[in-house]
Design a protein around this motif. Sequence first.
Motif, PDB file in Angstrom:
ATOM      1  N   ILE A   1       1.374   7.046  -6.502  1.00 29.45           N
ATOM      2  CA  ILE A   1       0.320   8.061  -6.666  1.00 29.45           C
ATOM      3  C   ILE A   1       0.896   9.449  -6.408  1.00 29.45           C
ATOM      4  O   ILE A   1       0.618  10.396  -7.160  1.00 29.45           O
ATOM      5  N   LEU A   2       1.718   9.592  -5.376  1.00 25.71           N
ATOM      6  CA  LEU A   2       2.339  10.891  -5.082  1.00 25.71           C
ATOM      7  C   LEU A   2       3.234  11.337  -6.231  1.00 25.71           C
ATOM      8  O   LEU A   2       3.204  12.510  -6.632  1.00 25.71           O
ATOM      9  N   GLU A   3       4.024  10.400  -6.752  1.00 25.35           N
ATOM     10  CA  GLU A   3       4.900  10.737  -7.879  1.00 25.35           C
ATOM     11  C   GLU A   3       4.075  11.175  -9.093  1.00 25.35           C
ATOM     12  O   GLU A   3       4.414  12.142  -9.778  1.00 25.35           O
ATOM     13  N   SER A   4       2.991  10.456  -9.349  1.00 26.14           N
ATOM     14  CA  SER A   4       2.116  10.814 -10.473  1.00 26.14           C
ATOM     15  C   SER A   4       1.487  12.179 -10.244  1.00 26.14           C
ATOM     16  O   SER A   4       1.374  12.989 -11.179  1.00 26.14           O
ATOM     17  N   SER A   5       1.086  12.446  -9.013  1.00 22.84           N
ATOM     18  CA  SER A   5       0.498  13.743  -8.695  1.00 22.84           C
ATOM     19  C   SER A   5       1.506  14.861  -8.910  1.00 22.84           C
ATOM     20  O   SER A   5       1.169  15.929  -9.436  1.00 22.84           O
ATOM     21  N   GLN A   6       2.754  14.630  -8.503  1.00 20.52           N
ATOM     22  CA  GLN A   6       3.794  15.639  -8.709  1.00 20.52           C
ATOM     23  C   GLN A   6       4.016  15.879 -10.196  1.00 20.52           C
ATOM     24  O   GLN A   6       4.132  17.026 -10.633  1.00 20.52           O
ATOM     25  N   SER A   7       4.067  14.797 -10.949  1.00 14.47           N
ATOM     26  CA  SER A   7       4.261  14.937 -12.397  1.00 14.47           C
ATOM     27  C   SER A   7       3.103  15.705 -13.009  1.00 14.47           C
ATOM     28  O   SER A   7       3.302  16.602 -13.843  1.00 14.47           O
TER      29      SER A   7
ATOM     30  N   THR B   1       0.834  -1.208   0.000  1.00 13.38           N
ATOM     31  CA  THR B   1       0.000   0.000   0.000  1.00 13.38           C
ATOM     32  C   THR B   1       0.867   1.255   0.000  1.00 13.38           C
ATOM     33  O   THR B   1       0.589   2.212  -0.725  1.00 13.38           O
ATOM     34  N   GLU B   2       1.930   1.245   0.800  1.00 15.69           N
ATOM     35  CA  GLU B   2       2.826   2.403   0.832  1.00 15.69           C
ATOM     36  C   GLU B   2       3.496   2.602  -0.516  1.00 15.69           C
ATOM     37  O   GLU B   2       3.656   3.743  -0.977  1.00 15.69           O
ATOM     38  N   ALA B   3       3.896   1.514  -1.173  1.00 14.02           N
ATOM     39  CA  ALA B   3       4.524   1.619  -2.498  1.00 14.02           C
ATOM     40  C   ALA B   3       3.540   2.201  -3.508  1.00 14.02           C
ATOM     41  O   ALA B   3       3.903   3.089  -4.301  1.00 14.02           O
ATOM     42  N   ALA B   4       2.301   1.723  -3.468  1.00 15.41           N
ATOM     43  CA  ALA B   4       1.283   2.254  -4.387  1.00 15.41           C
ATOM     44  C   ALA B   4       1.016   3.730  -4.086  1.00 15.41           C
ATOM     45  O   ALA B   4       0.870   4.540  -5.007  1.00 15.41           O
ATOM     46  N   TYR B   5       0.977   4.083  -2.820  1.00 17.33           N
ATOM     47  CA  TYR B   5       0.751   5.478  -2.425  1.00 17.33           C
ATOM     48  C   TYR B   5       1.896   6.365  -2.924  1.00 17.33           C
ATOM     49  O   TYR B   5       1.660   7.476  -3.413  1.00 17.33           O
ATOM     50  N   MET B   6       3.119   5.878  -2.840  1.00 13.62           N
ATOM     51  CA  MET B   6       4.266   6.650  -3.338  1.00 13.62           C
ATOM     52  C   MET B   6       4.163   6.858  -4.845  1.00 13.62           C
ATOM     53  O   MET B   6       4.482   7.940  -5.354  1.00 13.62           O
TER      54      MET B   6
END
Length: 125
Positions: free
Chosen positions: A85-91, A78-83
């Motif tokens: 998502i964060l990377e995608s959001s930043q992009s 879950t933490e890996a998937a959340y990271m």
Amino acid sequence: MSQQGAALQSYNNELVKCIEDLCSKREELQKQIVQEEEEKHKLQSDIRVLTEKLAKVNEGLAKKIASRNEFDKTIAETEAAYMKILESSQSLLKVLKREQQSLVREKTSTSVLSTAMSMTTGPKT
């Protein structure tokens, strides 16, 4: 001979006394043996009970450790998937800011061009 008879009687009495003492010590030792055998059986019974309890605790512990490991795995995934998502959001945010700046530049250059054209053509009559 009476002296010999008296000595023999004395030896006999002493021998009987020694045998009685030995029998008495043997009986006392037998009582101790019985007590220790009872204690041994009680301890063996306690060990059996404790061994069964230990087996149950070990079984429960193994199940709980397996469950905890599953939790750890799920949390890590879950933490890996959340990271991600964060990377995608930043992009996405970077792309949106770039597009916004591009649109602002286009609007500004269009406004400037429009103003410049209206100045060069003069007022409309």
